[in-house]
Structure formats: structure tokens, C-alpha cells
Design an enzyme around this catalytic site. Structure first.
Site, short mmCIF file in Angstrom:
data_model
loop_
_atom_site.label_atom_id
_atom_site.label_comp_id
_atom_site.label_asym_id
_atom_site.label_seq_id
_atom_site.Cartn_x
_atom_site.Cartn_y
_atom_site.Cartn_z
N GLU A 1 4.13 45.96 7.46
CA GLU A 1 3.96 47.32 6.98
C GLU A 1 3.52 47.36 5.52
O GLU A 1 2.71 48.19 5.12
CB GLU A 1 5.25 48.12 7.15
CG GLU A 1 5.13 49.56 6.71
CD GLU A 1 6.46 50.32 6.70
OE1 GLU A 1 6.45 51.49 6.29
OE2 GLU A 1 7.49 49.72 7.08
N GLU B 1 4.74 59.01 7.73
CA GLU B 1 4.76 57.87 8.64
C GLU B 1 3.47 57.95 9.45
O GLU B 1 3.34 58.76 10.37
CB GLU B 1 5.99 57.93 9.56
CG GLU B 1 7.33 57.80 8.84
CD GLU B 1 7.68 56.36 8.49
OE1 GLU B 1 6.82 55.48 8.67
OE2 GLU B 1 8.81 56.11 8.04
N HIS C 1 7.52 49.76 0.54
CA HIS C 1 7.90 48.35 0.65
C HIS C 1 7.07 47.48 -0.30
O HIS C 1 6.48 48.00 -1.24
CB HIS C 1 7.81 47.88 2.11
CG HIS C 1 8.56 48.78 3.03
ND1 HIS C 1 9.92 48.75 3.18
CD2 HIS C 1 8.12 49.79 3.84
CE1 HIS C 1 10.31 49.68 4.05
NE2 HIS C 1 9.23 50.34 4.46
N HIS D 1 3.97 55.26 4.53
CA HIS D 1 4.69 54.30 5.37
C HIS D 1 4.05 54.19 6.75
O HIS D 1 3.24 55.03 7.15
CB HIS D 1 6.16 54.70 5.52
CG HIS D 1 6.96 54.52 4.27
ND1 HIS D 1 7.84 53.48 4.07
CD2 HIS D 1 7.01 55.27 3.13
CE1 HIS D 1 8.39 53.59 2.88
NE2 HIS D 1 7.90 54.67 2.28
#
Length: 849
Positions: free
Chosen positions: A687, A813, A672, A740
Site C-alpha cells: 500500500e 480509501e 504509511h 490510502h
């Protein structure tokens, strides 16, 4: 007041007494089979016990521990205990006790269902272990010390517990023993004399073949061939199925004496000498042909040919019906219309429903594992079904199995689909039968196209081997000029995507059809790209079919710990390079060469390379392959190429390093950024900021070890997903890792997970599938150990940054921003530093192998 309090206490005692009574051992012989698609587990017997503590899915079998009103206390295969609504399960008597008999010589026991879990013990050949449950290909057992553990299902044989007095029902005789079969899922799969690509290739089998399993290890499965010979197959190219000995004969004859016919539903379908694509083709039949049925075996139907000889046909390409004009009545105890209907039984966890036979069609819904839907028709890759609301939909065939059941009483047959359109997707391309063997094959399928047993073989279906209007183009190259391009199996937008390449990637061109360009991928697979998504360039004009003594020359030079491989050709050529393991080797492919004899293989007196082998890899367009067998592992070997400006020569320099981390390049991708904040935590933590901080710290740790690191963004800016992958491809990175933080609608979801893309049918990914899996395993292992969070495991996913990177890649993640506790951890500098350290350690462990 005291009286009211006394009444409350009595009620509580009564409830506790009910629970205590209902949780007695009388339920230990029952299982609850989940009927709902996705059902919540709660920590008490009612919906007022919120929030859910977990989920189970349709078809899951849960051990019943107790009951309160219409709720059952259950235990999952993974050991989780909770309550489930009684109207969402079917309670059955538990099957007789089973034992897992070890078939491997020495087999690891693990703490969870997968090789990423810690080894907690060992067992030996012949050991018998009580079975507690299963998950996928893994079996949960009880160790000798009473503790639970997991063992690979392909390394055991599950049997009824010795001395168990439970017997099968009279109507279902059984020996109580199960055997395992390897069902081939790759198009064409190599058979080896031992568990590794260094062993001799002794043959091939095709998709759908079924072979008895004799044993194996974590990566290879040992099977028995029909000749009685033993062989080994790479585990990723098959699935293991269990069948009960004695429950059915190998070949099922038609029952009740009723004559049946197999009505062909494919356009052109092969007849074979046995029940599988590994058997020879003996004849062909066409859509609508009717063949007398003699029996069946698995998914295959035994039929009688027009000459009276027996043959076999794929069961998913026929419809079995009562023979027209047959007057034999059904038995009184089983009224039947004399016909059978096909049902699609969903085998994937969550499977998309499409409006047509391809991923380009609209997604109109989903179904879960275990759902059964009437089959209306289909082709070699997709099955057409009817939903409960009467709507028609399509499902990818690999995510279901087709079963037959007789139609009891009068009923309408399933709607007949029209004959497959010869110009459509009904005929699936076969394998490149004219492809020459690869020197040092990596045991991946030679083509990304499944055979489907619906065509006559060859590189394209008969209706599309060169279509009308096809313009051959020799000596051209197509360079991708958009962020990413889908390579499709046929020249139309609705065709199946077989690979994806990012901006700058070059394909050799074979020809043009309308607005589509026919190209060849590195594996030799043919595909199509849109003309407006590539730039076409003509190579310098040369007579590539000229009579030359040698298409290229090969010379080597020694320099300290380096070996220089010098390649020269009379014409300009394209090249690509890849690495393969077990044994470790470097592979250089040369394209667009003239015909002629390639240089002979030779032993090299070098500390770097043992042998250099050469061969023609494929003939049209011509590709020569140079394989350098390494003396040391890839971890201590480096390779760089310097190509001449005229495109007619190159120098490949292979060298040794003392440190496996030296001269490595890692691209870290903080997920992101900029206008894309990613997930937002329960208290507002974004995030994109968390990912950036972890990635920067991880980069510093790697650089301290001498590893070169590049970040896909240098601050809080937006970077397109495809640009991130293209950056790694352009730099020639060794690995790519995307960082992430997770999110889920269930705010109680916790844990760490790692994703990889390892689709063996993608020609740009398949050569290094094992490397992708190993990278993800190393990172997940370190994350779980250093962070101490719930281990959610590894997942295969086709995320853009994973499927378009040409090197091994993984997406981690770290934790859930949607969970208040894990968000509080992600706010802590010490926790983020531990996450960065774990990712760095996983990368270092992978690079050091």
C-alpha cells in the site's frame, strides 16, 4: 453410464422445480428479520455456496422471495438478492403497504441513501410514492416510471397506503399514520426563524427535547414549538424518529390501577415542568428519593412532588417500582411482580462493551444493533448492563435506548448499584450558562459537555467547582510539548476525552489541580491536560483588571482590494482565527484582555467586508470576538495575520482574489511508508508504494492549477501519524487529505470510500464540521465517477490524522488491495492516474465553493 447421467439430470430438474415453486409470489407478503449479529448472504441455499456475497446485521428486515429447504431467498433494502440460513432469521408477515407523502416543496430523488448519491429526479409537495424499504434516515421508494430511488426521510411522511384493507390487530388500534419527531442530540441548540445561520435566532432547546417535524431541506429541519411557533434547527444536532398516531396517548397513565414509585438513581436530579430538558427546572431530588408515578411520555416519567404538585423526571435517572406496601394485585391475565426492569436496546451498528464508565476502561467485547441487555445502573453518560454470561459491562448512552418492561411472575430485581461517587463521572457537566451569545453563531452546541439532566447546571458539577487543592493561575499559557495531548473533562486519566491537540498548540490556563492543568478551548469549553504534556509560560505581568477606557482599539485601512484591520491593546493578548459559512465570515478571538467596553460595530465601505462586529464572547477568562461579515464567498477571500513581537497588536489583512484556487495550501498525506508497509495485496503489492504514486500525481495536478501543495513524506520513509497532522497545523493548511488503499478479511469486498471526522462535541473540530463533510462528499463523488468502482459511501471516523487536524480533512480509501481484481487495477498506471485526478478534482470543487 447413460442411466447415471439420466439420474443426475432428473435430480437437477427436481431441484430447479423446487426452487421455482418456492420462489413463487406467495412469499412477497413476508419479511425475514435477522436474528444473528452479523449473517452472511450467499448466492445459493447452503453454506457450500462460497464465498459470501454480502452481510446483513441483527434487526435488518429482508423481503422474502422464496425458500429451499431451510434457506430463504431474500432481497435487502438496497436491492441485493441472496440466500440466508432460515435458523438465523425470523419470518413474519410483511406490514401493510406504505406510501411516502412528500412534505418538502421540491425534493430531490437520489440513486442511493445519501446526499453524496446522484440526483435522479424530483418530486413536489403532496406527491405520494410507494415505499420499498429504508436505510438510516433515507426511504427507498418507487418512482412514477417504476424505477427505485431514495428520498430523505425527514422530507416525507410515511403513511399506510390509501385504500389498503389491511387493518391493525384488535389489541393495537392505530390510525395507520406516522408523524416525525426531532429529538435534540446537541447540548444547547439554537432555534432559527429560517433554514440558515443568517436567520434570526429565536430561542434554544436542550438535549432530549422532542419537537414535531413540519418539513425541511438537506441541512435544516423545520419544527413546531410547544407555543405553536415554527422554527428551524440544523439537522446534524438532532435525530428524526417516527411514531404512529393513535398507537399511544401523549402521556401514558399508570395501568391496572397499581400505584408505582420512581426511585431516583442519580446523585442529584432535576425535576422539570414538562417531559424534556427544554422545560424549566422546578425542583431537585437526590439518590434514593421515592416519588409517586403519575404517568409517562417517551423517556420521561411524570411524578408527584412532596408539595403535591406534578413534575417530570428523566426516565434514565430513575427506577420505577410498585409502591412499597401497595396491596393492589395484578390483573389475572398479566401475572407480575409489580416491578419493571429496564433493558438497553442497542441502536449503534457495532458497539463496544467496556469494563467501566469511560473509553479509558478496557474493551471487553462488542454487541450489535438490536441486542437487548438488562440495565443494572449507570450515570448520565454510561449505562451498566448484564451480559448473557452474567458478566457486567458499560455502554455509552448515546448508542442505546432504555426501555421498561414489567417483570412477569416472581423474579429478582436487577442488582442495585451503589450511590454514584460524588467524585466520579456520575454528574455530567452542564453547559456554560454564563457564556455570552456568539456574534453570528454557527449553531453548534456551546459546550462539548452533555447536560445529562443529572446536575444543577453550571460549567462543572457542584462537587468539582473548584475542587480542594485547586490553585488559580491567571496570565499563563500551556503549550503542548508532546505529539498529541488529550483534553479531558475532569482532572483524571479515566475522565472522558473532549478534544485532542497536537504539538505546539497553545491553551489559556485557568489553574492547577495536583498534576493537572485546567485550560480553556477556543469554543470556551473548559478541560484538563496533564502537566507533564505541556509547557507552562507566564505572560508578561499586567493588571488585566485595571480600569482602562477600552480593552483594545480597532482601526481599518483600505488598500485596493484589501482591508487591513488593526488591533491594539494595552496588554499582551492571545488570538485565534476561524472561518464560518452561511453567511461567510471571518472570526477573530482575542484572549486575556482587561475589562472595559469593546469598540462599537461599524459598517465598512470596502469591496471585501460589509460589517465588522465586536462583542464580549465570554467573561472568565475574558474573550472578545471580532466578526468580519464578507461581501464575497470565502472561496474568493484570503486572510493573513501579522502579530507584533510584543503580543499587544496585530494586523489582519483580508483581500480578494479573482481565482478561488490562488494562494491555497493543500497538504497531501500518502499513507504509511518506511517500516510501515500498510496493507499488502494478494500478489504482494504494498500500500505504501501505491499511496505515494497517487499522491505525487495528485500534487502535480493541483500545482498545475496554482495550488500550493506539501506532502507529509518525501519518499519511502516512516512518518508518525501525529507528525503528519501537526505538519498541516503548523503550516496553516487550507485542507488536509490522506490517501490510502483499503483491505478487508473478505477478499470479495470492493469499492471506494471516504472518511471524515465531524464530532460536534469536539471544540477543536465543531466550528467547521460542515466543511469537513463537504470536502469528503466532493472527493467521494469524483472518485466514484472517475473510477467506476462500487460506491461504499462516506463514513465518520476518529482516525488520528482526521481528529487532530485543525482544518477540514478527509481520508480516501481508493480501492481494495485485498481484492484480486482491484489490486490488479492499482498496479495499472492509468488507474492510479485516474485516482489522482479524481482526488484533485474533489479538492478543487471544494476550494471553489
Amino acid at each position: 453410464m447413460p442411466r447415471k447421467f439420466l439420474g443426475i439430470m432428473l435430480s437437477v430438474i427436481a431441484i430447479i422445480a423446487i426452487w421455482a415453486f418456492s420462489s413463487s409470489t406467495g412469499y412477497c407478503s413476508q419479511v425475514a428479520v435477522v436474528k444473528g449479529s452479523v449473517v452472511n448472504l450467499r448466492n445459493g441455499p447452503g453454506t457450500n455456496y462460497a464465498p459470501p456475497i454480502g452481510e446483513v446485521r441483527q434487526g435488518d428486515r429482508l423481503s422474502v422471495l422464496g425458500q429451499a429447504n431451510n434457506w430463504y431467498k431474500v432481497q435487502t433494502a438496497a436491492g441485493q438478492v441472496g440466500w440466508i440460513a432460515g435458523w438465523l432469521v425470523k419470518v413474519e408477515n410483511a406490514p401493510a403497504s406504505k406510501e411516502a407523502v412528500v412534505t418538502g416543496s421540491v425534493v430531490n430523488l437520489r440513486s442511493g441513501p445519501g446526499t453524496s448519491y446522484a440526483v435522479v429526479g424530483e418530486v413536489k409537495y403532496g406527491d405520494r410514492l410507494p415505499v420499498l424499504g429504508s436505510s438510516g434516515d433515507w426511504v427507498k421508494i418507487r418512482r412514477g416510471d417504476g424505477q427505485a430511488a431514495w428520498i430523505a426521510g425527514w422530507l416525507v411522511q410515511v403513511e399506510q397506503k390509501q385504500g389498503d384493507s389491511s387493518s391493525s390487530a384488535p389489541s393495537q388500534p392505530s390510525t395507520g399514520t406516522f408523524i416525525k419527531e426531532a429529538v435534540i442530540t446537541g447540548s444547547y441548540v439554537n432555534l432559527r426563524s429560517g433554514p440558515g445561520t443568517s436567520y434570526t435566532k429565536i430561542g434554544q432547546v436542550s438535549k432530549g427535547a422532542r419537537l414535531p417535524v413540519l418539513g425541511g431541506n438537506a441541512e435544516w429541519v423545520k419544527v413546531r414549538l410547544s407555543s405553536g411557533q415554527e422554527a428551524w434547527i440544523y439537522k446534524e444536532l438532532l435525530r428524526i424518529e417516527q411514531k404512529q398516531v393513535g398507537s399511544s396517548a401523549p402521556v401514558q397513565p399508570s395501568t391496572g390501577g397499581t400505584s408505582k414509585e420512581a426511585v431516583v438513581t442519580g446523585s442529584v436530579v432535576n425535576l422539570r415542568g414538562g417531559p424534556g430538558t427544554s422545560y424549566a427546572v422546578v425542583d431537585e431530588v437526590k439518590y434514593g428519593d421515592r416519588l409517586p408515578v403519575l404517568g409517562s411520555s417517551g423517556d420521561w416519567v411524570k411524578v408527584q412532588r412532596s408539595n403535591g404538585q406534578a413534575a417530570w423526571i428523566a426516565g434514565w435517572l430513575v427506577r420505577v417500582e410498585q409502591k412499597q406496601g401497595d396491596s393492589t394485585p395484578s390483573t389475572p391475565s398479566q401475572p407480575s411482580s409489580g416491578k419493571v426492569v429496564k433493558e438497553a436496546v442497542i441502536t449503534g451498528s457495532y458497539v463496544n462493551l467496556r469494563s467501566g464508565p469511560g473509553t479509558s476502561y478496557t474493551k471487553i467485547g462488542q454487541v450489535s444493533k438490536g441486542a437487548r441487555l438488562p440495565v443494572l445502573g449507570g450515570n448520565a453518560e454510561w449505562v451498566k448492563v448484564r451480559l448473557s454470561n452474567g458478566q457486567e459491562a458499560w455502554i455509552y448512552r448515546e448508542l442505546l435506548r432504555v426501555e421498561e418492561k414489567p417483570v412477569s411472575g416472581p423474579s429478582n430485581p436487577p442488582s442495585q448499584s451503589s450511590p454514584p461517587d460524588p467524585g466520579g463521572d456520575s454528574s455530567s457537566p452542564g453547559n456554560n450558562n454564563d457564556m455570552l451569545p456568539e456574534p453570528g453563531s454557527n449553531d453548534q452546541p456551546d459546550s462539548s459537555e452533555p447536560t445529562g439532566d443529572s446536575g444543577t447546571g453550571g460549567n462543572q458539577p457542584p462537587s468539582q467547582q473548584e475542587p480542594s487543592g485547586f490553585e488559580p493561575m491567571s496570565g499563563w499559557v500551556a503549550t503542548v510539548n508532546v505529539k498529541a495531548v488529550d483534553v479531558r473533562s475532569h482532572p483524571r486519566a479515566s475522565a472522558r476525552g473532549i478534544a485532542q491537540a497536537t504539538q505546539g498548540y497553545k491553551f489559556p490556563v485557568l489553574g492547577r489541580q495536583s498534576s493537572w492543568i485546567k485550560v480553556r478551548l477556543p469554543s470556551g469549553t473548559l478541560g484538563w491536560v496533564r502537566e507533564d504534556e505541556v509547557k507552562l509560560e507566564a505572560l508578561p505581568s499586567t493588571d488585566r483588571d485595571a480600569d482602562v477606557s477600552m480593552p483594545f482599539s480597532l482601526k481599518t485601512e483600505e488598500l485596493n482590494k484589501k482591508l487591513r484591520v488593526i488591533v491594539k491593546s494595552p496588554v499582551e493578548f492571545e488570538y485565534s482565527i476561524m472561518t464560518l459559512r452561511d453567511p461567510d465570515r471571518i472570526v477573530l478571538d482575542l484572549r486575556n484582555l482587561p475589562a472595559g467596553e469593546v469598540p462599537v460595530a461599524e459598517d465598512v465601505n470596502s469591496p471585501v467586508v460589509k460589517t465588522i462586529r465586536t462583542a464580549w464572547f465570554q467573561e472568565e477568562p475574558r474573550v472578545a470576538r471580532i466578526v468580519c461579515d464578507l461581501k464575497k464567498s470565502l472561496a474568493y477571500t484570503r486572510c493573513k495575520i501579522d502579530a507584533a513581537s510584543d503580543g499587544r497588536s496585530l494586523v489582519m489583512e483580508i483581500s480578494l482574489v479573482d481565482d478561488p484556487l490562488k494562494d491555497r495550501l493543500v497538504v497531501l498525506d500518502p499513507g504509511h511508508g518506511g517500516s510501515d508497509p500498510g496493507a499488502i495485496g494478494v500478489t504482494g503489492l504494498k500500500e505504501k508504494h501505491v499511496n505515494w504514486v497517487i499522491a505525487k500525481e495528485c500534487a502535480q495536478l493541483l500545482e498545475a492549477k496554482g495550488i500550493n501543495v506539501v506532502l507529509t513524506r518525501t519518499g519511502d520513509e516512516f512518518v508518525d501519524l501525529y507528525d503528519r497532522a501537526a505538519m498541516a497545523n503548523r503550516l496553516g493548511a487550507d485542507i488536509f487529505v490522506s490517501i490510502h488503499s483499503n483491505s478487508n478479511f473478505n477478499r470479495y469486498k470492493q469499492g471506494t470510500s471516504t472518511y471524515y471526522c465531524a464530532t460536534v462535541d469536539d471544540p477543536l473540530i465543531s466550528p467547521r464540521v460542515n466543511d469537513r463533510i463537504r470536502l469528503a462528499q466532493h472527493i467521494q463523488k469524483e472518485m466514484v465517477r472517475d473510477l467506476g468502482l462500487n460506491d461504499l459511501g462516506l463514513f465518520e471516523a476518529k482516525f488520528a490524522v482526521l481528529r487532530t487536524t485543525h482544518m477540514p480533512s478527509a481520508l480516501v480509501e481508493v480501492a481494495f488491495l485485498s481484492n484480486w481484481y482491484e489490486e490488479s487495477l492499482l498496479k495499472q498506471e492509468s488507474f492510479r492516474d485516474r485516482a489522482a485526478k479524481a482526488i484533485a478534482e474533489g479538492i478543487i470543487a471544494y476550494l471553489s465553493e
